[in-house]
Design a protein around this motif. Structure first.
Motif, PDB file in Angstrom:
ATOM      1  N   SER A  73       0.794  -1.016   0.041  1.00 34.52           N
ATOM      2  CA  SER A  73       0.019  -0.114  -0.017  1.00 34.52           C
ATOM      3  C   SER A  73       0.758   1.336   0.056  1.00 34.52           C
ATOM      4  O   SER A  73       1.894   1.171   0.702  1.00 34.52           O
ATOM      5  CB  SER A  73      -1.053  -0.118   1.273  1.00 34.52           C
ATOM      6  OG  SER A  73      -1.809  -1.223   1.291  1.00 34.52           O
ATOM      7  N   GLN A 128     -10.535   1.424 -11.707  1.00 34.56           N
ATOM      8  CA  GLN A 128     -11.130   2.549 -11.001  1.00 34.56           C
ATOM      9  C   GLN A 128     -11.432   3.921 -11.800  1.00 34.56           C
ATOM     10  O   GLN A 128     -12.247   4.490 -11.661  1.00 34.56           O
ATOM     11  CB  GLN A 128     -10.522   2.949  -9.758  1.00 34.56           C
ATOM     12  CG  GLN A 128     -10.295   1.609  -8.644  1.00 34.56           C
ATOM     13  CD  GLN A 128     -11.891   1.408  -8.235  1.00 34.56           C
ATOM     14  OE1 GLN A 128     -12.720   2.305  -8.112  1.00 34.56           O
ATOM     15  NE2 GLN A 128     -12.153   0.367  -7.615  1.00 34.56           N
ATOM     16  N   GLU A 188      -6.764   3.423  -9.386  1.00 38.71           N
ATOM     17  CA  GLU A 188      -7.218   4.152  -8.437  1.00 38.71           C
ATOM     18  C   GLU A 188      -8.290   5.282  -8.921  1.00 38.71           C
ATOM     19  O   GLU A 188      -8.045   5.423  -9.995  1.00 38.71           O
ATOM     20  CB  GLU A 188      -5.918   4.938  -7.936  1.00 38.71           C
ATOM     21  CG  GLU A 188      -4.727   4.246  -7.401  1.00 38.71           C
ATOM     22  CD  GLU A 188      -3.531   5.086  -6.965  1.00 38.71           C
ATOM     23  OE1 GLU A 188      -3.734   6.156  -6.700  1.00 38.71           O
ATOM     24  OE2 GLU A 188      -2.441   4.669  -7.127  1.00 38.71           O
ATOM     25  N   PHE A 245      -7.102   9.331 -10.613  1.00 40.99           N
ATOM     26  CA  PHE A 245      -5.533   9.021 -10.704  1.00 40.99           C
ATOM     27  C   PHE A 245      -5.456  10.112 -11.994  1.00 40.99           C
ATOM     28  O   PHE A 245      -4.154  10.639 -11.730  1.00 40.99           O
ATOM     29  CB  PHE A 245      -5.481   7.855 -11.179  1.00 40.99           C
ATOM     30  CG  PHE A 245      -4.111   7.287 -11.459  1.00 40.99           C
ATOM     31  CD1 PHE A 245      -3.204   7.117 -10.288  1.00 40.99           C
ATOM     32  CD2 PHE A 245      -3.511   7.496 -12.763  1.00 40.99           C
ATOM     33  CE1 PHE A 245      -1.877   6.691 -10.532  1.00 40.99           C
ATOM     34  CE2 PHE A 245      -2.053   7.090 -13.010  1.00 40.99           C
ATOM     35  CZ  PHE A 245      -1.536   6.779 -11.871  1.00 40.99           C
TER      36      PHE A 245
END
Length: 309
Positions: A73, A246, A269, A272
């Motif tokens: 992460s 995403q 993400e 982004f």
């Protein structure tokens, strides 16, 4: 509202910090161990920052948990501790440089430390992203230097964008003048059966209403920074969810004033594709379109030479 994961083994302290942080507008989830923090970070809930106590009783300590979490992460971690020994501070700085707060500091100090961590994190991410994008641009330009046969022209570009840019998936589509659809001619990355089912039909309002269809029809860069919430992505939403997309960005490929296709890039993400990402990816798309023009010019030159013979 920013979401914070608070890792604190002392229940009273955890409750007090949670209440104070929520008064300052943060959403806070608490866990009492490093092991639980690692488990939560692997789940579906997204966090913007971790407040990590260093001493967590039995089990792994906060620095060990942070090292494991950061392997998977990209997230700012601010450490909490009642100790200020130089070796402890130095250890936290080797893991992450987003802050170290002494326990029982005022909420004003803690809030200021959190805000500074976000600023540092965003600045570092922007710097990394720019380096990554310039690496993509360099990789694409290197491939252009080796353009030879049209059959293998586009795949190396997709390879460079994913390998150097870290995108979830990329594909290049070309307008099929017979069907008025966009055919996939090269791709790279995680797609499952997404591309097999994509079916972008320029004659159909709905199936050409996504970013790729709009990029081709309008000759404009088209950005979707939240695929799961964008109504225009309804035909492809479930496939995107399954593949982990995403957000996406599509760029028209233009040769001799005609849009012949599009470059579409996906991220895992949301939100982004910022201005810097779009500017450099637009340049990548222009370079890819240039390679098509270069191939056409070479084919024309060869035809003239052959006719002369």
């Amino acid at each position: 509202m920013k979401a914070i994961l608070l890792v604190e083994d002392e229940l009273i302290l955890a409750i007090n910090e949670k209440v104070q942080l929520e008064k300052y507008g943060y959403s806070v989830m608490t866990v009492a161990s490093g092991e639980k923090a690692i488990e939560v970070m692997k789940g579906d809930k997204a966090f913007d920052l971790i407040l990590m106590d260093i001493n967590l009783g039995n089990g792994i300590d906060g620095t060990q948990a942070a090292e494991i979490i950061l392997k998977d992460s990209d997230i700012p971690i601010v450490f909490l501790s009642s100790h200020m020994e130089p070796e402890i501070v130095e250890k936290t700085e080797r893991i992450t440089s987003y802050g170290y707060v002494v326990k029982n500091s005022s909420i004003t100090v803690l809030d200021a430390s959190i805000k500074m961590a976000f600023k540092l994190f965003n600045a570092n991410r922007e710097t990394r992203n720019l380096k990554r994008l310039y690496s993509v641009l360099s990789g694409v330009n290197q491939e252009i230097l080796h353009v030879d046969e049209r059959s293998s022209l586009f795949q190396p570009f997709c390879d460079a964008i994913v390998e150097k840019g870290g995108f979830k998936m990329v594909w290049i589509g070309k307008v099929n003048l017979s069907t008025n659809k966009i055919d996939v001619i090269a791709s790279r990355g995680v797609s499952d059966d997404y591309l097999e089912k994509i079916n972008i039909d320029l004659s159909d309002t709905t199936r050409s209403g996504g970013p790729t269809g709009r990029a081709v029809k309008c000759a404009t860069n088209e950005i979707c920074n939240d695929i799961l919430k964008d109504p225009a992505m309804e035909p492809w939403r479930e496939g995107a969810r399954k593949s982990g997309y995403q957000s996406s960005a599509s760029f028209p490929l233009i040769c001799e004033n005609n849009v012949w296709g599009a470059l579409t890039v996906y991220s895992s993400e949301t939100h982004f594709f910022n201005d810097a990402e779009v500017r450099l990816l637009d340049e990548v798309a222009r370079d890819i379109a240039f390679s098509e023009r270069y191939v056409r010019q070479r084919q024309t030159s060869k035809s003239i030479v052959n006719e002369g013979e």
